[in-house]
Design a protein around this motif. Sequence first.
Motif, PDB file in Angstrom:
ATOM      1  N   ALA A  20       7.048  -1.784 -14.200  1.00 42.02           N
ATOM      2  CA  ALA A  20       7.657  -0.486 -14.515  1.00 42.02           C
ATOM      3  C   ALA A  20       6.675   0.650 -14.224  1.00 42.02           C
ATOM      4  O   ALA A  20       7.045   1.659 -13.619  1.00 42.02           O
ATOM      5  CB  ALA A  20       8.104  -0.455 -15.972  1.00 42.02           C
ATOM      6  N   PHE A  21       5.418   0.472 -14.628  1.00 43.46           N
ATOM      7  CA  PHE A  21       4.435   1.526 -14.393  1.00 43.46           C
ATOM      8  C   PHE A  21       4.149   1.699 -12.911  1.00 43.46           C
ATOM      9  O   PHE A  21       4.264   2.795 -12.369  1.00 43.46           O
ATOM     10  CB  PHE A  21       3.126   1.241 -15.144  1.00 43.46           C
ATOM     11  N   TYR A  22       3.759   0.616 -12.236  1.00 41.48           N
ATOM     12  CA  TYR A  22       3.381   0.735 -10.829  1.00 41.48           C
ATOM     13  C   TYR A  22       4.587   1.056  -9.943  1.00 41.48           C
ATOM     14  O   TYR A  22       4.468   1.804  -8.978  1.00 41.48           O
ATOM     15  CB  TYR A  22       2.671  -0.529 -10.339  1.00 41.48           C
ATOM     16  N   GLY A  23       5.731   0.490 -10.268  1.00 39.68           N
ATOM     17  CA  GLY A  23       6.914   0.717  -9.447  1.00 39.68           C
ATOM     18  C   GLY A  23       7.478   2.109  -9.580  1.00 39.68           C
ATOM     19  O   GLY A  23       7.702   2.794  -8.579  1.00 39.68           O
ATOM     20  N   ARG A  24       7.703   2.539 -10.824  1.00 38.31           N
ATOM     21  CA  ARG A  24       8.321   3.846 -11.043  1.00 38.31           C
ATOM     22  C   ARG A  24       7.294   4.962 -11.200  1.00 38.31           C
ATOM     23  O   ARG A  24       7.310   5.941 -10.464  1.00 38.31           O
ATOM     24  CB  ARG A  24       9.239   3.793 -12.263  1.00 38.31           C
ATOM     25  N   THR A  25       6.394   4.813 -12.157  1.00 32.77           N
ATOM     26  CA  THR A  25       5.455   5.888 -12.458  1.00 32.77           C
ATOM     27  C   THR A  25       4.503   6.153 -11.292  1.00 32.77           C
ATOM     28  O   THR A  25       4.288   7.295 -10.902  1.00 32.77           O
ATOM     29  CB  THR A  25       4.663   5.573 -13.741  1.00 32.77           C
ATOM     30  N   ALA A  26       3.934   5.092 -10.740  1.00 27.87           N
ATOM     31  CA  ALA A  26       2.995   5.252  -9.622  1.00 27.87           C
ATOM     32  C   ALA A  26       3.712   5.335  -8.276  1.00 27.87           C
ATOM     33  O   ALA A  26       3.078   5.562  -7.250  1.00 27.87           O
ATOM     34  CB  ALA A  26       1.980   4.111  -9.611  1.00 27.87           C
ATOM     35  N   THR A  53      -1.681  -1.011   2.418  1.00 28.86           N
ATOM     36  CA  THR A  53      -2.298  -2.098   1.664  1.00 28.86           C
ATOM     37  C   THR A  53      -1.348  -2.605   0.588  1.00 28.86           C
ATOM     38  O   THR A  53      -0.831  -1.826  -0.216  1.00 28.86           O
ATOM     39  CB  THR A  53      -3.609  -1.616   1.011  1.00 28.86           C
ATOM     40  N   ILE A  54      -1.144  -3.896   0.555  1.00 31.15           N
ATOM     41  CA  ILE A  54      -0.323  -4.535  -0.470  1.00 31.15           C
ATOM     42  C   ILE A  54      -1.078  -4.494  -1.791  1.00 31.15           C
ATOM     43  O   ILE A  54      -2.289  -4.728  -1.835  1.00 31.15           O
ATOM     44  CB  ILE A  54       0.002  -5.985  -0.072  1.00 31.15           C
ATOM     45  N   ILE A  55      -0.363  -4.195  -2.863  1.00 28.16           N
ATOM     46  CA  ILE A  55      -0.915  -4.264  -4.217  1.00 28.16           C
ATOM     47  C   ILE A  55      -0.191  -5.387  -4.938  1.00 28.16           C
ATOM     48  O   ILE A  55       1.040  -5.412  -4.986  1.00 28.16           O
ATOM     49  CB  ILE A  55      -0.761  -2.931  -4.960  1.00 28.16           C
ATOM     50  N   GLU A  56      -0.968  -6.308  -5.488  1.00 27.30           N
ATOM     51  CA  GLU A  56      -0.424  -7.480  -6.185  1.00 27.30           C
ATOM     52  C   GLU A  56      -0.764  -7.382  -7.663  1.00 27.30           C
ATOM     53  O   GLU A  56      -1.910  -7.159  -8.033  1.00 27.30           O
ATOM     54  CB  GLU A  56      -1.040  -8.749  -5.600  1.00 27.30           C
ATOM     55  N   LEU A  57       0.252  -7.539  -8.503  1.00 29.09           N
ATOM     56  CA  LEU A  57       0.042  -7.650  -9.945  1.00 29.09           C
ATOM     57  C   LEU A  57       0.132  -9.127 -10.296  1.00 29.09           C
ATOM     58  O   LEU A  57       1.023  -9.825  -9.810  1.00 29.09           O
ATOM     59  CB  LEU A  57       1.109  -6.876 -10.708  1.00 29.09           C
TER      60      LEU A  57
END
Length: 144
Positions: A20-26, A53-57
């Motif tokens: 939710a944070f990385y997808g929407r907020t960031a 650059t891919i970001i992986e959680l």
Amino acid sequence: MTNTLDHIGIIVGNLEEAIAFYGRTAGLGTPVLKDVPELRIRCAFFDPGGEGTIIELVEFSGLGDLVHGDVVVALEVADLDEALAHFRSQGVRVFDQPATENLPLRRGWVLKKDAHGTVIELCPKGEVARFVRSRAGARPAHDA
């Protein structure tokens, strides 16, 4: 041996909250999700497409050396065996992780204690991007 950044991995405590944070907020959009029970992890890959650059959680369900907030710097290497040999020749402990059923990517690892406080992941050139994009239908995640 010249390597480039392949992707960044971020260890999170709760994958849904982090998405939710990385997808929407960031503003990274919709990730490609992957459960990897054999490694006790769940992953979310944000792919900007093209040369981005891919970001992986990564969320762990078991105990491990990595904790919430740790960052993995994944380097793209032309030849994984050569890269593993190079690190070993420099006196660095490096681990060879075979591909698994749900994460069919062979990779190398240098742990935090051997890499000045961060983890280095060694990835064969282009393999992570091919893996993520094959699961996203070759469509960048931010356009989903």
